[in-house]
Design a protein around this motif. Structure first.
Motif, short mmCIF file in Angstrom:
data_model
loop_
_atom_site.label_atom_id
_atom_site.label_comp_id
_atom_site.label_asym_id
_atom_site.label_seq_id
_atom_site.Cartn_x
_atom_site.Cartn_y
_atom_site.Cartn_z
N GLU A 136 72.76 105.20 59.95
CA GLU A 136 72.58 106.64 60.15
C GLU A 136 71.25 106.90 60.85
O GLU A 136 70.21 107.06 60.23
N CYS A 150 66.05 101.07 53.36
CA CYS A 150 67.45 101.45 53.53
C CYS A 150 68.09 100.68 54.66
O CYS A 150 67.63 100.75 55.80
N GLU A 203 73.56 100.03 52.89
CA GLU A 203 74.61 100.78 53.58
C GLU A 203 75.29 101.80 52.68
O GLU A 203 76.50 101.76 52.47
N GLN A 207 76.88 99.62 48.83
CA GLN A 207 77.87 100.17 49.76
C GLN A 207 79.09 100.74 49.03
O GLN A 207 79.54 101.84 49.34
N THR A 239 76.27 104.78 52.94
CA THR A 239 77.26 105.75 53.43
C THR A 239 78.40 105.12 54.21
O THR A 239 79.31 105.81 54.64
N SER A 240 78.38 103.79 54.36
CA SER A 240 79.36 103.22 55.29
C SER A 240 80.76 103.09 54.68
O SER A 240 81.72 102.88 55.40
N CYS A 259 68.15 98.26 60.43
CA CYS A 259 69.44 98.39 61.12
C CYS A 259 69.70 97.17 61.97
O CYS A 259 68.84 96.29 62.11
N THR A 302 70.99 100.97 56.95
CA THR A 302 71.93 102.04 57.32
C THR A 302 72.07 102.14 58.83
O THR A 302 71.21 101.69 59.59
#
Lengths: 244, 245, 225
Positions: free
Chosen positions: A197, A193, A164, A86, A166-167, A35, A195
């Motif tokens: 989240e 990952c 990413e 993404q 889920t972005s 991240c 992310t």
């Protein structure tokens, strides 16, 4: 044994340095979350792992195979490293099942029947078996991303890279994708990952890598990272991301 | 204006008596269509290749393709045709050039016009193909490579099928252009439609009838090509993608 | 191997320049009249006035469906009759006059499509804003829409001008001595067609390539604004 070994990677776009001496690793069965603020180089770093992005210095090995080695068969290596993007990147002109089977047939050389069997099984697993013959454009974003994960799994990857995932999704669709990822992690898949989240990270990550301005600033066990991040930048990032 | 219309002129025999003027027109139509279609095939093959090469990550290949496109786009069609027809046979190895110059004039005209139109149009096709490929999301190429496809496989299975769907509308106008541009072959004497129009003017002294019919034939070709391409467009439409709902 | 002999070119320079003047004259007239008449056609087409927009569409589609060579031949056929009808008697060489008319009317059809797309690229809210300020529709078009539209389409108009400049060589079919026609005649006269044709190709290439580079640069600059 380290499945992914990133050693001192640096990368420039012309004069601009996007990655500076990044080193980290992912062990077999480990889940590592990367991240950091936007523009920190995390997407670039993960794309270096399957050589979608070239890097100028340092080295990466995947399952002991060096990416910098000119003799390495990159397509073959990539076929064993799953990647989720993404923006899903399903192939819009193919039906869902064709998306699932094309690389199995053309890259792995599987028979059509085997590819179809595998494809159907995985679609069932991500809960989309009734969408088999639709086109990507006819599915919601969350559904498309679940197909994309299934497509990567169909290649029997030794590890999965998520950039990413889920972005680009509407908020109400984030969980259906995260659920698939959590299940995958719990089965012991090796995952890296990128992310934001943090709930996902808390739940399944073993380690968290925090990046800022092209550098890996923190690389710690998740409890350590969330409990007492050492760097000021990571503290600031966490407070921003957790406050909304 | 006093002009004596004489529409039955098309059914009167030509000076040699063997056939009618109508047949001349049909002959012209045949060559226009034959030349345009064959040149179109050449243009699609060479143009796709050059268009793809312009997008590959290899400076030498993409540079060569760019030079090719610029060369054929910046010289008038007529000049290119004369170069193919008058200059090329001279620059070929002597035996080949001589053989060409001694062949049937119709063959010489057709070959020169075919190569000229095909390559001229290929530069335009290349531009469309390139912009079609570049209009695809960058991630599509990454996704193909990430699945283990080689770069050629990524083009073949992922990029080109979508790029060609995207470029069908602009290619339609190039396809129409090739029929119109084929008329330039009249300047080297190929008996296509516009040459036959001029022939009829010379032989019958009924210019308006000849020009009206030939113009109508070009309009007809236009309409047929447009409807054809609309069918093609419908066939390859991708459900859920862009205008393809 | 072919032996090149370029010696007939230097002596022919004055002739070739004279030819280039004709090429430029046709291009200039076709660009100016084409854009003016093309604007009228484009505005008529999107005016919403039934008969007007239908006529404009018919004009544009007709000219765009027919080869330029046929258009040149048509006007070469019609123009003398028209001139005779107007002035009573035939006057001198009508080839240039007929070519000028043919190119201007033909190019107008192509320009009108570019201009129409340019006008339609201006957000619809601009028309409402103009009307809301009390302008008439005509005033809004002239003072608000068209200035923005022309800005958007400058690169396309210039690209069309380069194509048109190349297309003027087709006046060869009515025997007019433009730059290309002159080059051909000189080559034919001196038996040096190969050299003259290659020279003509080179001249066109240098002019058009340079011009298209300039257009590309302009385009980049406009894109930044």
């Amino acid at each position: 044994m380290q499945l992914i070994e990133i050693q001192n990677i640096s990368k420039w776009y012309g004069e601009f340095q996007v990655l500076t001496e990044c080193s980290t690793s992912v062990a077999k069965g480990e889940v590592v979350v990367v991240c950091g603020p936007s523009g920190s180089g995390k997407s670039t770093l993960i794309k270096c792992v399957n050589a979608l992005e070239p890097f100028q210095t340092g080295n990466i090995t995947v399952n002991g195979i060096s990416l910098s080695d000119k003799k390495t068969n990159l397509p073959k290596l990539r076929s064993r490293v799953g990647m989720v993007f993404q923006n899903f990147e399903l192939f819009p002109h193919m039906t869902i099942i064709e998306n699932m089977t094309i690389a199995q047939e053309k890259v792995l050389g599987r028979s059509k029947e085997d590819a179809l069997t595998k494809g159907h099984a995985l679609l069932k697993r991500v809960g989309l078996v009734e969408q088999t013959n639709k086109f990507p454009g006819q599915l919601s974003g969350g559904q498309q991303q679940r197909v994309a994960i299934a497509r990567a799994l169909a290649m029997d990857p030794m590890c999965m890279l998520f950039d990413e995932p889920t972005s680009a999704l509407d908020p109400e669709m984030v969980n259906e994708v995260l659920d698939v990822m959590v299940a995958l992690a719990e089965e012991g898949m090796t995952m890296m990952c990128v992310t934001h989240e943090m709930g996902f990270a808390r739940k399944v990550a073993n380690r968290v890598v925090f990046m800022d301005r092209g550098r890996i600033v923190e690389d710690a066990h998740k409890d350590e990272f969330f409990g007492s991040p050492r760097s000021e930048r990571a503290q600031e990032f966490l407070s921003k991301i957790l406050s909304h | 204006m006093s002009y004596n219309w004489n529409w039955p002129i098309f059914f009167s025999p030509v000076p040699s008596g063997e056939t009618t003027y109508l047949f001349w027109l049909i002959e012209g139509l045949k060559f226009t269509v034959l030349l345009s279609l064959s040149a179109w095939v050449l243009a699609l093959i060479v143009g796709s290749l050059a268009g793809v090469l312009r997008t590959v990550p290899n400076r030498f290949l993409s540079g060569a393709a760019t030079a090719y496109v610029e060369l054929f786009r910046n010289i008038p069609l007529l000049v290119q045709l004369f170069i193919w027809y008058f200059v090329m046979p001279e620059l070929l190895p002597k035996s080949m050039g001589d053989a060409f110059k001694q062949s049937d004039p119709l063959f010489q005209q057709f070959v020169a016009a075919f190569v000229c139109l095909g390559l001229f149009t290929s530069a335009r096709v290349a531009e469309q193909v390139r912009s079609g490929i570049n209009s695809l999301p960058r991630g599509q190429k990454s996704a193909g490579l990430a699945l283990g496809f080689t770069l050629p496989q990524t083009y073949r299975f992922v990029l080109l099928p979508m790029a060609f769907r995207i470029v069908i509308p602009p290619l339609t106008s190039e396809f129409l252009n090739i029929f119109k541009n084929s008329s330039v072959a009249t300047t080297i004497g190929l008996i296509e439609l516009s040459r036959q129009a001029q022939q009829l003017v010379d032989y019958t002294a009924q210019p308006y009838e000849a020009f009206i019919v030939v113009t109508a034939l070009y309009l007809m070709i236009n309409i047929i090509v447009m409807s054809l391409m609309r069918v093609v467009e419908g066939r390859v439409r991708v459900p859920g993608y862009m205008g393809g709902k | 191997m072919y032996e090149f002999d370029w010696s007939s070119i230097p002596g022919a320079i004055p002739l070739l320049l004279k030819g280039m003047l004709i090429t430029l004259e046709i291009s200039a007239v076709a660009i100016v009249v084409g854009i003016a008449w093309g604007t009228v056609l484009a505005v008529a087409r999107i005016s919403g006035v039934g008969i007007l927009s239908k006529l404009a569409a018919l004009y544009v589609n007709l000219f765009r469906s027919v080869p330029l060579i046929m258009v040149i031949l048509w006007f070469y056929l019609i123009t003398p009759e028209l001139i005779r009808a107007i002035f009573g008697a035939g006057i001198g060489d009508i080839r240039l006059a007929s070519a000028l008319v043919a190119f201007a009317l033909f190019e107008a059809a192509y320009y009108s499509e570019i201009i129409r797309a340019g006008i339609q690229s201006v957000p619809r809210g601009q028309m409402s804003a103009g009307l809301a300020l009390g302008f008439t529709p005509g005033q809004t078009m002239r003072r608000i829409i068209l200035p923005q539209a022309f800005r958007n389409m400058v690169p396309l108009l210039l690209t069309q001008a380069i194509i048109l400049f190349q297309d003027t060589s087709l006046v060869y079919v009515i025997g007019l001595s433009d730059f290309f026609g002159t080059a051909y005649k000189v080559g034919d006269r001196d038996g040096r067609l190969v050299e003259l044709l290659l020279f003509a190709g080179l001249v066109y290439f240098v002019i058009c390539f340079t011009a298209s580079r300039i257009v590309k640069r302009l385009q980049a600059r406009y894109a930044i604004d």
